[in-house]
Design an enzyme around this catalytic site. Structure first.
Site, short mmCIF file in Angstrom:
data_model
loop_
_atom_site.label_atom_id
_atom_site.label_comp_id
_atom_site.label_asym_id
_atom_site.label_seq_id
_atom_site.Cartn_x
_atom_site.Cartn_y
_atom_site.Cartn_z
N LYS A 36 2.67 47.50 56.63
CA LYS A 36 3.75 48.47 56.86
C LYS A 36 4.87 48.28 55.83
O LYS A 36 5.31 49.23 55.19
CB LYS A 36 4.31 48.30 58.28
CG LYS A 36 5.36 49.33 58.63
CD LYS A 36 5.99 49.08 59.98
CE LYS A 36 7.17 48.16 59.82
NZ LYS A 36 7.96 47.98 61.04
N ASP A 47 5.41 52.69 62.12
CA ASP A 47 6.38 51.83 62.82
C ASP A 47 6.30 52.17 64.31
O ASP A 47 5.43 52.93 64.75
CB ASP A 47 7.79 52.01 62.25
CG ASP A 47 8.43 53.29 62.76
OD1 ASP A 47 7.70 54.22 63.17
OD2 ASP A 47 9.67 53.37 62.79
#
Ligand code: SF4
Length: 227
Positions: free
Chosen positions: A126, A145
């Site tokens: 991420k 997220d």
């Protein structure tokens, strides 16, 4: 309960269209002025609000300048400078050791590949995706997220639970031109309307196509629990 579009690809396209219209200026909310600051801000943002990170990084970025500064900073000093951030001790360690590696192996430059970035301490897929997208203009995935995770499940785009699996589903259905923007749109909508605890379905532009819509659906598809 809203009625989703016939296919997930059509559902994704409709979601992007409507959210783009609703949040035309959607973009990253972390503040930074170079790639290293971006990397540090993203490491700090794990399980912490962007607002809090921005508050802490303002004096931090004025104190430390470049990877050598962070690499040479005593652990306690750096941790102290970050002490209102969640897991600040661990994050200070990640930042220090990531900067050591950047100096030793990358000539002081933040790397520009997924492999080299995820090789840095404290950097998962991420974080690497955010740095690639906003630091290097390289879009090779979708940042998943907590907001993207929640909204994608609520809206019927995936049934997966783990971010990397969700990303695999999303890159099959979200138009590639929107891989970067999709994340920001989900974050804006998640903050404004589709919050974790109390989504405001009655004021949501996606209500008629959302299978979790509270008016009729008994289930929050994000958690699988009854509303
Ligand atoms: S606010 Fe409600 S209707 Fe809108 S996306 Fe979230 S769960 Fe669906």
């Amino acid at each position: 309960m809203g009625t989703p579009r016939e296919t997930r690809t059509e559902q994704a396209a409709a979601i992007v269209d409507r959210l783009e219209e609703t949040y035309p200026d959607s973009t990253i909310s972390l503040r930074y002025s170079n790639r290293l600051e971006l990397l540090i801000a993203v490491i700090l943002s794990a399980q912490c609000t962007d607002e809090r990170v921005n508050k802490e990084t303002k004096p931090l970025f004025e104190t430390y300048d470049g990877p050598e500064d962070y690499a040479n900073a005593p652990q306690e000093e750096l941790a102290e400078a970050l002490n209102s951030i969640t897991y600040y001790n661990n994050k200070a360690e990640y930042i220090r050791t990531a900067c050591e590696k950047i100096v030793a192996e990358h000539d002081g430059e933040v790397p520009d590949t997924m492999t080299d970035l995820t090789d840095l301490p404290g950097v998962g897929r991420k974080t690497a995706n955010v740095v690639l997208q906003h630091g290097h203009d390289i879009v090779e995935g979708i940042v998943v997220d907590t907001h993207v995770q929640r909204l994608s499940r609520r809206l019927g785009l995936t049934e997966e639970s783990y971010p990397e699996r969700i990303e695999e589903d999303l890159i099959e259905i979200v138009p590639e031109d929107y891989w970067q923007q999709f994340t920001h749109l989900c974050i804006d909508h998640g903050r404004a309307i589709c919050s974790a605890q109390n989504p405001d379905c009655s004021d949501c532009v996606l209500a008629d196509i959302c299978p979790s819509e509270k008016g009729d659906s008994e289930i929050d598809l994000a958690s699988g629990d009854v509303w």
